[in-house]
Scaffold this motif. Structure first.
Motif, PDB file in Angstrom:
ATOM      1  N   PRO A 176       1.776 -11.189  -2.728  1.00 41.98           N
ATOM      2  CA  PRO A 176       2.753 -11.688  -3.688  1.00 41.98           C
ATOM      3  C   PRO A 176       2.754 -11.018  -4.749  1.00 41.98           C
ATOM      4  N   TYR A 177       1.628 -10.212  -5.224  1.00 41.71           N
ATOM      5  CA  TYR A 177       1.600  -9.355  -6.353  1.00 41.71           C
ATOM      6  C   TYR A 177       2.358  -7.837  -6.051  1.00 41.71           C
ATOM      7  N   ASN A 178       2.617  -7.385  -4.688  1.00 45.66           N
ATOM      8  CA  ASN A 178       3.121  -6.303  -4.416  1.00 45.66           C
ATOM      9  C   ASN A 178       4.714  -6.459  -4.719  1.00 45.66           C
ATOM     10  N   THR A 179       4.940  -5.724  -5.898  1.00 44.34           N
ATOM     11  CA  THR A 179       6.226  -5.770  -6.508  1.00 44.34           C
ATOM     12  C   THR A 179       7.358  -4.824  -5.807  1.00 44.34           C
ATOM     13  N   TYR A 180       6.732  -4.008  -4.915  1.00 47.21           N
ATOM     14  CA  TYR A 180       7.684  -2.924  -4.016  1.00 47.21           C
ATOM     15  C   TYR A 180       8.088  -3.696  -2.830  1.00 47.21           C
ATOM     16  N   ARG A 181       7.429  -5.034  -2.512  1.00 47.47           N
ATOM     17  CA  ARG A 181       7.949  -5.848  -1.610  1.00 47.47           C
ATOM     18  C   ARG A 181       8.563  -7.205  -1.832  1.00 47.47           C
ATOM     19  N   HIS A 182       8.147  -7.682  -3.072  1.00 49.58           N
ATOM     20  CA  HIS A 182       8.776  -8.892  -3.488  1.00 49.58           C
ATOM     21  C   HIS A 182       9.731  -8.635  -4.671  1.00 49.58           C
ATOM     22  N   TYR A 183      10.464  -9.587  -4.860  1.00 51.28           N
ATOM     23  CA  TYR A 183      11.566  -9.491  -5.955  1.00 51.28           C
ATOM     24  C   TYR A 183      10.834 -10.322  -7.202  1.00 51.28           C
ATOM     25  N   GLY A 184      11.248 -10.143  -8.486  1.00 55.09           N
ATOM     26  CA  GLY A 184      10.782 -10.795  -9.561  1.00 55.09           C
ATOM     27  C   GLY A 184       9.530 -10.628  -9.801  1.00 55.09           C
TER      28      GLY A 184
ATOM     29  N   ALA B 110     -12.390  -0.417  -6.665  1.00 54.36           N
ATOM     30  CA  ALA B 110     -11.992  -0.021  -7.761  1.00 54.36           C
ATOM     31  C   ALA B 110     -10.761   0.612  -7.998  1.00 54.36           C
ATOM     32  N   PRO B 111      -9.819   0.828  -8.938  1.00 54.73           N
ATOM     33  CA  PRO B 111      -8.504   1.362  -8.758  1.00 54.73           C
ATOM     34  C   PRO B 111      -8.750   2.848  -8.414  1.00 54.73           C
ATOM     35  N   ARG B 112      -7.583   3.347  -7.816  1.00 57.07           N
ATOM     36  CA  ARG B 112      -7.638   4.722  -6.972  1.00 57.07           C
ATOM     37  C   ARG B 112      -6.131   5.114  -7.292  1.00 57.07           C
ATOM     38  N   ARG B 113      -5.869   6.309  -6.725  1.00 63.72           N
ATOM     39  CA  ARG B 113      -4.614   6.829  -6.577  1.00 63.72           C
ATOM     40  C   ARG B 113      -3.965   6.233  -5.381  1.00 63.72           C
ATOM     41  N   LEU B 114      -2.816   5.619  -5.601  1.00 68.50           N
ATOM     42  CA  LEU B 114      -1.946   4.947  -4.505  1.00 68.50           C
ATOM     43  C   LEU B 114      -1.386   5.869  -3.455  1.00 68.50           C
ATOM     44  N   HIS B 115      -1.305   5.498  -2.282  1.00 68.55           N
ATOM     45  CA  HIS B 115      -0.757   6.038  -1.223  1.00 68.55           C
ATOM     46  C   HIS B 115       0.381   5.220  -0.639  1.00 68.55           C
ATOM     47  N   TYR B 116       1.409   5.977   0.148  1.00 64.90           N
ATOM     48  CA  TYR B 116       2.494   5.163   0.227  1.00 64.90           C
ATOM     49  C   TYR B 116       2.256   4.002   1.162  1.00 64.90           C
ATOM     50  N   SER B 117       1.114   3.995   2.016  1.00 69.87           N
ATOM     51  CA  SER B 117       0.613   3.032   2.794  1.00 69.87           C
ATOM     52  C   SER B 117       0.494   1.644   2.104  1.00 69.87           C
ATOM     53  N   ASP B 118       0.074   1.853   0.771  1.00 68.60           N
ATOM     54  CA  ASP B 118      -0.392   0.883  -0.034  1.00 68.60           C
ATOM     55  C   ASP B 118       0.633  -0.036  -0.246  1.00 68.60           C
ATOM     56  N   LEU B 119       1.915   0.582  -0.541  1.00 66.29           N
ATOM     57  CA  LEU B 119       3.022  -0.159  -0.972  1.00 66.29           C
ATOM     58  C   LEU B 119       3.730  -0.942  -0.092  1.00 66.29           C
ATOM     59  N   GLN B 120       3.096  -0.755   1.312  1.00 64.04           N
ATOM     60  CA  GLN B 120       3.461  -1.686   2.209  1.00 64.04           C
ATOM     61  C   GLN B 120       2.469  -3.000   2.438  1.00 64.04           C
ATOM     62  N   ARG B 121       1.567  -3.046   1.748  1.00 63.97           N
ATOM     63  CA  ARG B 121       0.345  -3.999   1.678  1.00 63.97           C
ATOM     64  C   ARG B 121       1.289  -5.326   1.367  1.00 63.97           C
ATOM     65  N   GLU B 122       0.882  -6.293   2.273  1.00 59.62           N
ATOM     66  CA  GLU B 122       1.577  -7.832   1.948  1.00 59.62           C
ATOM     67  C   GLU B 122       0.670  -8.499   1.032  1.00 59.62           C
TER      68      GLU B 122
ATOM     69  N   ARG C 292      18.605  -7.737 -10.442  1.00 61.28           N
ATOM     70  CA  ARG C 292      18.076  -8.069  -9.064  1.00 61.28           C
ATOM     71  C   ARG C 292      17.315  -6.822  -8.485  1.00 61.28           C
ATOM     72  N   MET C 293      16.704  -5.811  -9.057  1.00 56.12           N
ATOM     73  CA  MET C 293      16.027  -4.921  -8.522  1.00 56.12           C
ATOM     74  C   MET C 293      14.592  -5.350  -8.435  1.00 56.12           C
ATOM     75  N   ARG C 294      13.865  -4.561  -7.412  1.00 52.23           N
ATOM     76  CA  ARG C 294      12.507  -5.062  -7.427  1.00 52.23           C
ATOM     77  C   ARG C 294      11.803  -4.273  -8.611  1.00 52.23           C
ATOM     78  N   LEU C 295      10.485  -4.726  -9.322  1.00 52.42           N
ATOM     79  CA  LEU C 295       9.871  -4.191 -10.204  1.00 52.42           C
ATOM     80  C   LEU C 295       9.317  -2.976  -9.729  1.00 52.42           C
ATOM     81  N   GLU C 296       8.620  -2.728  -8.511  1.00 51.99           N
ATOM     82  CA  GLU C 296       8.108  -1.517  -8.081  1.00 51.99           C
ATOM     83  C   GLU C 296       7.325  -1.080  -9.184  1.00 51.99           C
ATOM     84  N   ALA C 297       6.462  -2.083  -9.467  1.00 49.43           N
ATOM     85  CA  ALA C 297       5.327  -1.515 -10.539  1.00 49.43           C
ATOM     86  C   ALA C 297       4.045  -1.231  -9.863  1.00 49.43           C
TER      87      ALA C 297
END
Length: 316
Positions: free
Chosen positions: A236-244, A222-234, A206-211
């Protein structure tokens, strides 16, 4: 007469005059005036088959005109669709190599009734467009291309693999979603089953995937290097915010990643980070993971000065 084979493409909506210009530019015909006169005389100026043609030396005007009418020397085009691409990027490749309409391709990929007509039980065809080398004709119908890619998926994901999925009590959509994350995380074949095992371990605990790749999928452009602010993006595909698992695949994985998702390696790893040499360091505890992250950053700093610090996501 010319020596060797000459190729021209006849595209949707092209006029006879435009095709004649292409033939002349390619050196297939000597006189546009004579060729056009022959075409009018034979009534072969109004209907032409679209496609890529191979014209051989010595072909007469009549041969060429009849070829254009009946498509006798149409040739297929070998097209490589690599693993791990989103449908939108596949569409761009197919547009460049085959002259298809990328917007129509994407409309059909996301058309629920068309998806169902191909026997796929998913909202879209993302994940089901099997990477491979295909032989298609120039400006082949987008529906036919998609159907061929889904058919290839059905052939490669064999009955025995489908039975294994059923035995595990999971859906094809879940397998392809996990496989697409594995595909995005590593290009090292020997690591695929280990990466799949990491994410399944995290799901069980029951840990977030955080992928990181799931965050990339949620972002525009286009894909780019992620910033910490990106991890807060809402999303359903953001596995830093959602479980499963996210709702569906984030790309179209190849057979190796699909097989890894069905038969993951059993181990106790919960984290991994790049090792700076194309592979990853896998660890069991967060403390071990932090050490591996520091080692990677030190190695990167030694080789890449002045680079902005990327997110070293967990478990990436």
């Amino acid at each position: 007469t010319f020596s060797g084979d000459r190729f021209i493409k006849v595209s949707r909506g092209q006029t006879f005059s435009q095709v004649v210009d292409s033939l002349s530019h390619a050196g297939v015909i000597r006189s546009t005036t004579t060729f056009q006169a022959a075409g009018r005389l034979l009534g072969l100026t109004t209907r032409m088959q679209i496609g890529k043609y191979r014209f051989k030396s010595g072909a007469s005007n009549v041969d060429i005109l009849q070829d254009l009418r009946y498509g006798m020397t149409l040739v297929s085009i070998s097209t490589l669709v690599p693993e791990g691409l989103r449908a939108t990027r596949q569409a761009r490749i197919l547009t460049r190599t085959l002259g298809i309409d990328s917007a129509r391709f994407m409309d059909m990929v996301t058309d629920s009734s068309f998806v169902r007509s191909l026997g796929v039980d998913a909202p879209t065809l993302e994940g089901y467009l099997m990477p491979d080398t295909y032989e298609f004709y120039w400006q082949a119908d987008e529906a036919d291309i998609i159907a061929a890619m889904v058919k290839r998926h059905r052939e490669l994901v064999s009955d025995s693999l489908r039975e294994a999925i059923e035995r595990r009590g999971i859906s094809m959509n879940e397998v392809l979603t996990l496989a697409s994350i594995v595909e995005a995380e590593t290009r090292v074949d020997s690591e695929r089953t280990i990466v799949a095992g990491v994410y399944l371990n995290r799901l069980r605990k029951r840990m977030r995937l955080e992928a990181d790749p799931t965050v990339q999928y949620a972002m525009e452009g286009a894909p780019r290097r992620l910033h910490y602010s990106d991890l807060q993006r809402e999303s359903p595909y953001n596995t830093y915010r959602h479980y499963g698992l996210p709702p569906g695949p984030i790309n179209n994985p190849g057979l190796s990643s699909i097989t890894a998702a069905i038969f993951p390696r059993r181990h106790a790893y919960l984290f991994f980070v790049a090792n700076g040499e194309g592979g990853h360091v896998f660890t069991r505890t967060f403390a071990e993971h932090l050490k591996a992250v520091q080692a990677f950053r030190k190695k990167r700093a030694a080789t890449q000065q002045q680079q902005p610090s990327p997110v070293q996501g967990v478990p990436r």
